[in-house]
Design a protein around this motif. Sequence first.
Motif, PDB file in Angstrom:
ATOM      1  N   SER A  58       0.819  -1.219   0.000  1.00 60.45           N
ATOM      2  CA  SER A  58       0.000   0.000   0.000  1.00 60.45           C
ATOM      3  C   SER A  58       0.852   1.267   0.000  1.00 60.45           C
ATOM      4  N   ASN A  59       0.480   2.196  -0.851  1.00 61.94           N
ATOM      5  CA  ASN A  59       1.158   3.500  -0.896  1.00 61.94           C
ATOM      6  C   ASN A  59       0.909   4.307   0.368  1.00 61.94           C
ATOM      7  N   SER A  61       1.190   3.070   3.373  1.00 62.49           N
ATOM      8  CA  SER A  61       2.006   2.550   4.480  1.00 62.49           C
ATOM      9  C   SER A  61       3.316   3.315   4.588  1.00 62.49           C
ATOM     10  N   ASP A  62       3.670   3.631   5.841  1.00 60.20           N
ATOM     11  CA  ASP A  62       4.957   4.286   6.103  1.00 60.20           C
ATOM     12  C   ASP A  62       5.839   3.220   6.774  1.00 60.20           C
ATOM     13  N   GLU A  68      10.398  -3.380   6.708  1.00 59.05           N
ATOM     14  CA  GLU A  68       9.938  -4.031   5.465  1.00 59.05           C
ATOM     15  C   GLU A  68      10.553  -5.428   5.334  1.00 59.05           C
ATOM     16  N   ASP A 158       1.964   0.558  -7.126  1.00 62.98           N
ATOM     17  CA  ASP A 158       1.951   0.295  -5.684  1.00 62.98           C
ATOM     18  C   ASP A 158       3.235   0.844  -5.049  1.00 62.98           C
ATOM     19  N   ARG A 159       3.458   0.531  -3.761  1.00 63.09           N
ATOM     20  CA  ARG A 159       4.598   1.106  -3.017  1.00 63.09           C
ATOM     21  C   ARG A 159       5.946   0.710  -3.614  1.00 63.09           C
ATOM     22  N   SER A 162       6.301   2.355  -7.297  1.00 65.29           N
ATOM     23  CA  SER A 162       6.475   3.804  -7.287  1.00 65.29           C
ATOM     24  C   SER A 162       7.947   4.220  -7.223  1.00 65.29           C
TER      25      SER A 162
END
Length: 212
Positions: A58-59, A61-62, A68, A158-159, A162
Amino acid sequence: MNILSPKFISIEGTEGVGKTTAIDGFCQKLSSQGIAHIRTREPGGSKLAECLREILLSNKSDIDDDTELLLMFAARSDHVHKVILPALADGKWVVCDRFIDSTVAYQGFGRYGGNPSKLAKIQYLIDGFVPRLPDVTFWLDLDPVIGIQRAGKRSVADRFESNDSSFFYRTYQGFIHQHQHHAHRIHRIHANQSPNDIVSDMIRHINQTDKS
Ligand code: Z5A
């Protein structure tokens, strides 16, 4: 293909190389030969791991790089224990879209730039928490820019998608590194062939390893 020896097969490569397409064709071949199999993916493949996939991709999410990495391994641990090992024990082949080599490529090279101490930590996690490696890994080798162009024809990035092209070039270096260090397991396939030729290459390789 020898139906009697269930195999754990992973398919790897940078974004948009054609893994999903190749897996479609390969699994059709398995079905046509009456070979029982499951098709799965990482991150994901089990209930918990699919939840983690949603967070990871998900974009919104930080997530920092170390978190990760650990989330990838948490997802993998659940997937391996709940899905992969039971399927193999049941005599089924397992065809997995991405596995440990993606972690070395994306986290080890994409995020950490190939830092040796980080790569050693990833290897430690693999040795400690991945009880079964694939029997065969197919690496679909394609210039990352072509893959990005292929994937770009689809929906919102997506994340991972990107990231800029330098990230994907580092990731590509990661797959080259894995191929150099695990040539016995990883079979390189030129991904700029037709999907049919890619599947034929996969089957040829499996038949050859069955004979040897
Ligand atoms: N990730 C990670 O960071 N660390 C890890 O440990 C793991 C994963 C396990 C999700 O992966 C993200 O997770 C991934 C790495 C990270 N992010 N990225 N990037 P994913 O597998 O779900 O996402 P993906 O790699 O982006 O897969 P994809 O975009 O679905 O690509 P693909 O499956 O390789 O390609 P495709 O869908 O089969 O084909 C793409 C397009 O090309 C499509 O229009 C096809 O019609 C076309 N195509 C396919 N084959 C061909 C050939 N042979 N010629 C011409 N055109 C073709």
